[in-house]
Motif scaffolding. Sequence first.
Motif, mmCIF file in Angstrom:
data_model
loop_
_atom_site.group_PDB
_atom_site.id
_atom_site.type_symbol
_atom_site.label_atom_id
_atom_site.label_comp_id
_atom_site.label_asym_id
_atom_site.label_seq_id
_atom_site.Cartn_x
_atom_site.Cartn_y
_atom_site.Cartn_z
ATOM 1 N N ASP A 1 0.816 -1.220 0.000
ATOM 2 C CA ASP A 1 0.000 0.000 0.000
ATOM 3 C C ASP A 1 0.853 1.275 0.000
ATOM 4 O OD1 ASP A 1 1.041 -0.272 2.501
ATOM 5 O OD2 ASP A 1 -0.843 0.115 3.575
ATOM 6 N N LEU A 2 2.109 1.123 -0.451
ATOM 7 C CA LEU A 2 2.983 2.294 -0.487
ATOM 8 C C LEU A 2 2.486 3.271 -1.562
ATOM 9 C CD1 LEU A 2 5.664 3.450 0.696
ATOM 10 C CD2 LEU A 2 6.856 2.275 -1.172
ATOM 11 N N PHE A 3 2.111 4.459 -1.166
ATOM 12 C CA PHE A 3 1.630 5.507 -2.082
ATOM 13 C C PHE A 3 0.534 5.019 -3.029
ATOM 14 C CE2 PHE A 3 5.641 7.319 -0.655
ATOM 15 C CZ PHE A 3 5.171 8.549 -0.208
ATOM 16 N N VAL A 4 -0.404 4.295 -2.496
ATOM 17 C CA VAL A 4 -1.538 3.917 -3.357
ATOM 18 C C VAL A 4 -2.301 5.198 -3.722
ATOM 19 C CG1 VAL A 4 -1.819 1.537 -2.589
ATOM 20 C CG2 VAL A 4 -2.941 3.369 -1.311
ATOM 21 N N GLY A 5 -2.710 5.269 -4.968
ATOM 22 C CA GLY A 5 -3.437 6.457 -5.437
ATOM 23 C C GLY A 5 -4.781 6.053 -5.995
ATOM 24 N N SER A 6 -5.303 6.904 -6.877
ATOM 25 C CA SER A 6 -6.586 6.533 -7.488
ATOM 26 C C SER A 6 -6.403 6.384 -8.993
ATOM 27 C CB SER A 6 -7.669 7.560 -7.149
ATOM 28 O OG SER A 6 -7.248 8.832 -7.514
ATOM 29 N N ASP A 7 -7.226 5.512 -9.568
ATOM 30 C CA ASP A 7 -7.101 5.221 -11.002
ATOM 31 C C ASP A 7 -7.578 6.388 -11.860
ATOM 32 O OD1 ASP A 7 -5.930 2.705 -11.348
ATOM 33 O OD2 ASP A 7 -7.792 1.705 -10.722
ATOM 34 N N ILE A 8 -6.949 6.480 -13.006
ATOM 35 C CA ILE A 8 -7.382 7.439 -14.034
ATOM 36 C C ILE A 8 -8.286 6.681 -15.017
ATOM 37 C CG2 ILE A 8 -6.599 8.975 -15.876
ATOM 38 C CD1 ILE A 8 -5.486 9.888 -13.238
ATOM 39 N N HIS A 9 -7.767 5.574 -15.548
ATOM 40 C CA HIS A 9 -8.519 4.825 -16.567
ATOM 41 C C HIS A 9 -9.844 4.360 -15.972
ATOM 42 C CE1 HIS A 9 -6.974 1.342 -14.364
ATOM 43 N NE2 HIS A 9 -8.007 0.707 -14.880
ATOM 44 N N GLY A 10 -10.861 4.459 -16.769
ATOM 45 C CA GLY A 10 -12.166 3.945 -16.329
ATOM 46 C C GLY A 10 -12.865 4.784 -15.274
ATOM 47 N N SER A 11 -12.246 5.872 -14.836
ATOM 48 C CA SER A 11 -12.875 6.691 -13.793
ATOM 49 C C SER A 11 -13.725 7.786 -14.442
ATOM 50 C CB SER A 11 -11.801 7.288 -12.877
ATOM 51 O OG SER A 11 -11.026 8.206 -13.611
ATOM 52 N N THR A 12 -14.347 8.600 -13.605
ATOM 53 C CA THR A 12 -15.198 9.679 -14.131
ATOM 54 C C THR A 12 -14.467 11.005 -14.032
ATOM 55 O OG1 THR A 12 -17.204 8.494 -13.537
ATOM 56 C CG2 THR A 12 -17.412 10.867 -13.832
ATOM 57 N N LEU A 13 -14.348 11.658 -15.185
ATOM 58 C CA LEU A 13 -13.644 12.941 -15.282
ATOM 59 C C LEU A 13 -14.680 14.056 -15.388
ATOM 60 C CD1 LEU A 13 -11.035 14.633 -15.885
ATOM 61 C CD2 LEU A 13 -11.306 13.992 -18.287
ATOM 62 N N GLY A 14 -14.590 15.047 -14.528
ATOM 63 C CA GLY A 14 -15.495 16.189 -14.604
ATOM 64 C C GLY A 14 -14.714 17.425 -15.024
ATOM 65 N N ILE A 15 -15.163 18.072 -16.092
ATOM 66 C CA ILE A 15 -14.446 19.241 -16.602
ATOM 67 C C ILE A 15 -15.347 20.467 -16.455
ATOM 68 C CG2 ILE A 15 -13.310 20.274 -18.613
ATOM 69 C CD1 ILE A 15 -12.866 17.404 -19.646
ATOM 70 N N ILE A 16 -14.871 21.458 -15.737
ATOM 71 C CA ILE A 16 -15.641 22.709 -15.618
ATOM 72 C C ILE A 16 -14.964 23.738 -16.508
ATOM 73 C CG2 ILE A 16 -16.442 24.509 -14.033
ATOM 74 C CD1 ILE A 16 -16.651 22.436 -11.850
ATOM 75 N N GLY A 17 -15.673 24.115 -17.576
ATOM 76 C CA GLY A 17 -15.093 25.010 -18.582
ATOM 77 C C GLY A 17 -14.769 24.188 -19.819
ATOM 78 N N MET A 18 -15.680 24.184 -20.784
ATOM 79 C CA MET A 18 -15.499 23.284 -21.933
ATOM 80 C C MET A 18 -15.186 24.078 -23.193
ATOM 81 S SD MET A 18 -15.384 20.065 -22.119
ATOM 82 C CE MET A 18 -15.949 18.541 -22.893
ATOM 83 N N ASP B 1 -14.604 11.585 -10.233
ATOM 84 C CA ASP B 1 -13.432 11.138 -9.463
ATOM 85 C C ASP B 1 -12.315 12.165 -9.580
ATOM 86 O OD1 ASP B 1 -14.453 8.513 -8.708
ATOM 87 O OD2 ASP B 1 -14.413 8.114 -10.873
ATOM 88 N N HIS B 2 -12.318 12.881 -10.702
ATOM 89 C CA HIS B 2 -11.295 13.908 -10.943
ATOM 90 C C HIS B 2 -11.999 15.120 -11.536
ATOM 91 C CE1 HIS B 2 -8.502 10.614 -10.369
ATOM 92 N NE2 HIS B 2 -9.140 9.943 -11.313
ATOM 93 N N VAL B 3 -11.776 16.271 -10.938
ATOM 94 C CA VAL B 3 -12.403 17.503 -11.434
ATOM 95 C C VAL B 3 -11.291 18.407 -11.973
ATOM 96 C CG1 VAL B 3 -13.708 19.582 -10.783
ATOM 97 C CG2 VAL B 3 -14.278 17.363 -9.745
ATOM 98 N N VAL B 4 -11.439 18.843 -13.220
ATOM 99 C CA VAL B 4 -10.437 19.728 -13.826
ATOM 100 C C VAL B 4 -11.097 21.066 -14.145
ATOM 101 C CG1 VAL B 4 -8.795 20.039 -15.717
ATOM 102 C CG2 VAL B 4 -9.218 17.755 -14.824
ATOM 103 N N LEU B 5 -10.443 22.151 -13.735
ATOM 104 C CA LEU B 5 -10.991 23.496 -13.940
ATOM 105 C C LEU B 5 -10.272 24.180 -15.094
ATOM 106 C CD1 LEU B 5 -10.950 24.495 -10.174
ATOM 107 C CD2 LEU B 5 -12.913 23.696 -11.516
ATOM 108 N N VAL B 6 -11.047 24.640 -16.072
ATOM 109 C CA VAL B 6 -10.455 25.301 -17.242
ATOM 110 C C VAL B 6 -11.291 26.503 -17.655
ATOM 111 C CG1 VAL B 6 -9.064 24.666 -19.242
ATOM 112 C CG2 VAL B 6 -10.313 22.878 -18.069
ATOM 113 N N ILE B 7 -11.837 27.228 -16.685
ATOM 114 C CA ILE B 7 -12.674 28.388 -17.034
ATOM 115 C C ILE B 7 -11.872 29.682 -16.945
ATOM 116 C CG2 ILE B 7 -15.017 27.630 -16.543
ATOM 117 C CD1 ILE B 7 -14.669 28.591 -13.680
ATOM 118 N N PRO B 8 -12.257 30.684 -17.738
ATOM 119 C CA PRO B 8 -11.568 31.976 -17.632
ATOM 120 C C PRO B 8 -11.899 32.671 -16.312
ATOM 121 C CG PRO B 8 -13.155 32.002 -19.456
ATOM 122 C CD PRO B 8 -13.304 30.687 -18.768
#
Length: 317
Positions: free
Chosen positions: A127-144, A194-201
């Motif tokens: 369990d050394l530095f276990v993180g969260s998966d990218i593949h197959g997860s839900t990506l939320g993008i604010i600012g499209m 699972d991951h939120v990315v912000l790309v708004i002005p």
Amino acid sequence: MFPEVIERLKQHFCVLSNQADETWSSERLVENLQGKSGLFSTGGERVDASLLAACPDLKICSTMAVGYNNFDIDAMTAAGVLATNAPDVLTETTADFGFALLMATARRVTESEHFLRAGMWTRWSYDLFVGSDIHGSTLGIIGMGRIGQGIARRGAFGFGMRVLYHNRSRLDAATEASCKATYVSKQELLGAADHVVLVIPYSDASRHTIGAAELALMKPTATLINIARGGIVDDTALALALSERRIAAAGLDVFEGEPQVLPGLLKLSNVVLTPHIASATIPTRLAMANLAADNLIGFLVKGKPLTALNPSVLGPR
Ligand code: 8YV
């Protein structure tokens, strides 16, 4: 600035450049703009009514950034001064970086590297530095916008992610299909991603788009990535949420009051911090600088800028 861009400008203009990279106070900027028709901005210079009133010769301010929140567009339009920015040329590079920061954050790349460099790695454990998966997860993008769509394509087609997005206005069906993205409310996105990315002005209206209330809607396992502008996130509320593990981790390329960074963020191990480098590759920065130069040359020499933000001023001043 790239010397070749200064040389290009010198073929058309008498150029005063700040190649020593000194910090110019607003008084010094005003002084240096006397008798100047154009300003080439690298992004930080505030252009507002008081600067415009003090610089009556100014006709155009060209920034080598897609974001132009340092320009008061209404004041520039009222003064008859053209504003231009540098869109498109940085889209893919910035989307790449958004993904790099997402992966570094979710998979704890920098945190584990610091651990290793500090000589703390004495044994492997499951369990050394276990993180969260990218593949197959839900990506939320604010600012499209263009960059948000670039991130969506990477997520959907590269990593098999389910992509949700929120934007001021919904994209047309063809554009949604081109990045396999589904439009949802901000609340729904924050609760499901699972991951939120912000790309708004940045604007007064988008300040603190993510604050304590929004962080409370996110999953405790979620990551938050800000490659947009400092101030879109309430950094104080974020530091508190990260320290209480109310969300798992954050990746930040931009900060409120940068280049200062909130000390509360610097102390945390579950945040990846980078110094506003999302567009930083040589070809992209050169393309941004050349576009900013093209706008100056296009407008002042040929009367035709490429990417005007307030084209209504394009009549005689
Ligand atoms: C710039 C950016 O490098 O384009 C933008 O809006 O944030 C960056 O790509 C920075 O603003 C300096 O020009």
